[in-house]
Enzyme design. Structure first.
Site, PDB file in Angstrom:
ATOM      1  N   LYS A 165      14.142  14.963 -17.603  1.00  0.00           N
ATOM      2  CA  LYS A 165      15.561  15.603 -18.041  1.00  0.00           C
ATOM      3  C   LYS A 165      16.557  15.068 -16.980  1.00  0.00           C
ATOM      4  O   LYS A 165      16.181  15.117 -15.807  1.00  0.00           O
ATOM      5  CB  LYS A 165      15.567  17.124 -18.171  1.00  0.00           C
TER       6      LYS A 165
ATOM      7  N   SER B 193      19.781  21.598 -24.526  1.00  0.00           N
ATOM      8  CA  SER B 193      20.350  20.652 -23.742  1.00  0.00           C
ATOM      9  C   SER B 193      19.422  19.395 -23.465  1.00  0.00           C
ATOM     10  O   SER B 193      19.772  18.393 -22.897  1.00  0.00           O
ATOM     11  CB  SER B 193      21.072  21.181 -22.687  1.00  0.00           C
TER      12      SER B 193
ATOM     13  N   SER C 173      17.165  25.520 -23.705  1.00  0.00           N
ATOM     14  CA  SER C 173      17.473  24.355 -23.639  1.00  0.00           C
ATOM     15  C   SER C 173      16.148  23.505 -23.657  1.00  0.00           C
ATOM     16  O   SER C 173      16.035  22.117 -23.804  1.00  0.00           O
ATOM     17  CB  SER C 173      18.406  23.781 -22.661  1.00  0.00           C
TER      18      SER C 173
END
Length: 506
Positions: A98, A173, A197
Site C-alpha cells: 500500500k 482505502s 481499509s
C-alpha cells in the site's frame, strides 16, 4: 549548518499565538534567553539522522510509474522490483505495498497530491520482514487520498477499478492492494486499516484481508492517521498465504509506540483444525445497519450455516457496544487525525520510536494548497478542528475512555464465543460517483460501507474478511472477529470454510 534564529517581531507574533502579554523589552529578554536552546538545535541539525539501514539492495531495480495502458485498474502507483532472501516463509511470493508504506528509494504519494515527489529514505519494518521472509516486492499499490475513504474514487490522480467490474469501487482505502491480488497481478499485498481499509476492499474484490490486533504488526515506517486506530496487515488470495504473511510481519520491533508486548502465535498450525466445537456468535447488530442489503445478509447467513454444518456451534448474540464503538470513531478519528496527520505533519509528538523527518517535511506542504484535499478528509478535519478548538479535545479524551468500555462489551461476548461473525460490508461494490458529483455524494460513497468495520479499529480486536459468495457478479464478504491476539482462531474458521467450497460458486 545553523538554524534560522527568530527576530524580535517573530517573538512578538509567537507571544500572540500563545495568548500572552509581553512588552517589547520582555520579548527581547526572552529572545536572548532562547539562544542556548537554538545552539542545541544547531547540533541536532548537524548530526546525521539515526534510521535503520537499507538491508536489501535496490540499486539495480527499476522505478517506473505505469501508463494508463499498463495499469488498466489504476491499482499501481509505482512499479519496481526488490528481491528478498532466497529462502523463507514467503519465498517465491510477489507482493505489492500500500502506498502509505515506506520503501526506500521508491516514491510514496499516499493517494494525495501534496505528497507527490516524496521518496522515503528507509524501509518500513514490514518491508524488511517481508524481504527477510523471501518475498519479492513488485511495487506500490494505489491507495485512497490520505487513506480516508472506503470507496476507491478519492485517490489522486484517478479512481481504482474493481477487477470484477470496471467502473465500480474496489473498496478503500487499500484499494490497489486488494485489486492487484484479486486480478492476479501479485500473490499477496500489504494494506492498512483505520476504519476498515483492509477488510472493505477485500470484501469488494473477493480477497482475504486480516486487520490484526492493534499493535501486533509494527506500524513503523507507515504514514500515520491516528496512532490508536492505525493497523497494518495482509491481503491475500487464500487463507494460508494470509497466515504465512502475518507470521512474517508480526511481533515487536522496539520502534512503534502502538505495540505493548504483542503475542505472536504459530498461525499456520490452526489451518487444519476445522471448526468442530468452535462457538460462533452471530452479531445481531452487524445485520441491522440502515443500509443493509438483505441479499448480502442472506449470502452471509448462508456462509454461517455452512460453518455450522461443518461442526461449529452457532447462535445469535447481541453486543450493543458494537454500535457505540462505531460512533466513537468520529471524535477519536477526526480529532486524532487532525492533530497527528495534519497539524502534526504525519507524525505528531509525545512518543518514542522511529520518526520519518523527510515525510514530516513533505507533509507540511498540505497547507500550501489545502483546497486540493479530498472532501472526505476535509469533512474529518472540519469535525476534528471544531472539536479541538471549541471543546479543547475533551470529547476525544472521553471517547478514548469509552473505547475501553466498548472493548469490554466485545470481550464479554468473546468469553462465551470463540468468534463473532457478521457481514463485512452491508453492500457490495458500488459504481464510482461521477467526477462532477456533489460533495454529499462524494462523501457518501466514501463512508457508506464502514458500519461494521470501524468498531474493531476502536476496540483493537482482530477481524478478517473472507469471500463467501457472489451477488450479481460482485463478491460478498463475511467478517470474523476474535479475542485480542486470537488471529489463529480466525484462520481456523476461515480455512475450514475455504476448504469446504469454492466461494465463487455460491
Amino acid at each position: 549548518m545553523a538554524i534560522t534564529r527568530p527576530t524580535l517581531d517573530q517573538v512578538l507574533d509567537i507571544r500572540t499565538q500563545l495568548h500572552m502579554q509581553l512588552t517589547h523589552e520582555q520579548a527581547a529578554s526572552y529572545l536572548e534567553l532562547m539562544q542556548p536552546s537554538f545552539d542545541a538545535y544547531d547540533l541536532v541539525d548537524e548530526l546525521a539522522d539515526f534510521v535503520p539501514p537499507i538491508r536489501y539492495d535496490r540499486s539495480s531495480g527499476y522505478r517506473h510509474r505505469p501508463s494508463a495502458k499498463e495499469n488498466p485498474l489504476n491499482a499501481w502507483y509505482y512499479r519496481t522490483e526488490v528481491n528478498g532472501a532466497r529462502e523463507g516463509l514467503l519465498a517465491g511470493k510477489t507482493v505489492a505495498l500500500k502506498d502509505n508504506i515506506s520503501l526506500a528509494g521508491v516514491p510514496m504519494m499516499n493517494g494525495a497530491a501534496p505528497l507527490e515527489g516524496f521518496v522515503p529514505g528507509f524501509d518500513a519494518t514490514v518491508v524488511t520482514r517481508l524481504l527477510d521472509a523471501g518475498a519479492t516486492i513488485l511495487g506500490k499499490a494505489t491507495c485512497e487520498h490520505y487513506c480516508l475513504s472506503g470507496g476507491s474514487h478519492t485517490s489522486d490522480p484517478a479512481p481504482v477499478h474493481n477487477p470484477h467490474r470496471h467502473g465500480y469501487a474496489s473498496g478503500g482505502s487499500s484499494s490497489g492492494s486488494a485489486a492487484l491480488v484479486a486480478s492476479g497481478e501479485v500473490d499477496i499485498a500489504v494494506g492498512g486499516d483505520q476504519g476498515g481499509s483492509i477488510r472493505i476492499p477485500s470484501a469488494f474484490c473477493g480477497t482475504y484481508g486480516m486487520k490484526p490486533t492493534h499493535g501486533l504488526v509494527p506500524y513503523t515506517g507507515v504514514m500515520a492517521i491516528e496512532a490508536t486506530i492505525d493497523h497494518v496487515g495482509p491481503i491475500t488470495g487464500n487463507v494460508r498465504d494470509n497466515a504465512l504473511m502475518l507470521q512474517a510481519m508480526a511481533g515487536a520491533d522496539g520502534l512503534d509506540p502502538r505495540q505493548a508486548a504483542p503475542q505472536v502465535d504459530d498461525y499456520c498450525s490452526y489451518l487444519e483444525k476445522g471448526v468442530s466445537g468452535l462457538r460462533i456468535g452471530v452479531l445481531q447488530e452487524g445485520f441491522a445497519l440502515a443500509n443493509q442489503d438483505p441479499r448480502v445478509a442472506d449470502k452471509v447467513r448462508d456462509a454461517i450455516a455452512r460453518l455450522e454444518a461443518l461442526g461449529a456451534h452457532v447462535e445469535p448474540v447481541s453486543i450493543p457496544e458494537h454500535n457505540l464503538a462505531g460512533l466513537l470513531w468520529h471524535p477519536i478519528g477526526c480529532e486524532g487525525l487532525t492533530m497527528q496527520m495534519m497539524h502534526g505533519n504525519g507524525a505528531g509528538f509525545n512518543w518514542k520510536g522511529l520518526y520519518d523527518v523527510g515525510l514530516l517535511d513533505k507533509q507540511a506542504s498540505w497547507r500550501d494548497d489545502a483546497d486540493q484535499l479530498s472532501a472526505s478528509l476535509k469533512l474529518c478535519m472540519f469535525v476534528g478542528q471544531y472539536g479541538l478548538s471549541r471543546y479543547n479535545g475533551r470529547y476525544y479524551a472521553k471517547a478514548q475512555n469509552l473505547a475501553r468500555f466498548a472493548r469490554q462489551g466485545y470481550d464479554k461476548a468473546l468469553q462465551t464465543y470463540d468468534l463473532l461473525v457478521m457481514p463485512t460490508t452491508p453492500i457490495t461494490a458500488q459504481p464510482h460517483p461521477p467526477a462532477n458529483c456533489s460533495i454529499t455524494e462524494y462523501v457518501a460513497r466514501a463512508l457508506e460501507m464502514i458500519g461494521n468495520t470501524a468498531p474493531q479499529d476502536i476496540t483493537g480486536h482482530p477481524a478478517m474478511s473472507i469471500p463467501c459468495g457472489l451477488l450479481d457478479g460482485l463478491p460478498v464478504g463475511l467478517m470474523l472477529v476474535a479475542k485480542h491476539y486470537a488471529e489463529g482462531t480466525i484462520y481456523q474458521a476461515a480455512a475450514a470454510f475455504e476448504a469446504s467450497v469454492d466461494w465463487r460458486t455460491l
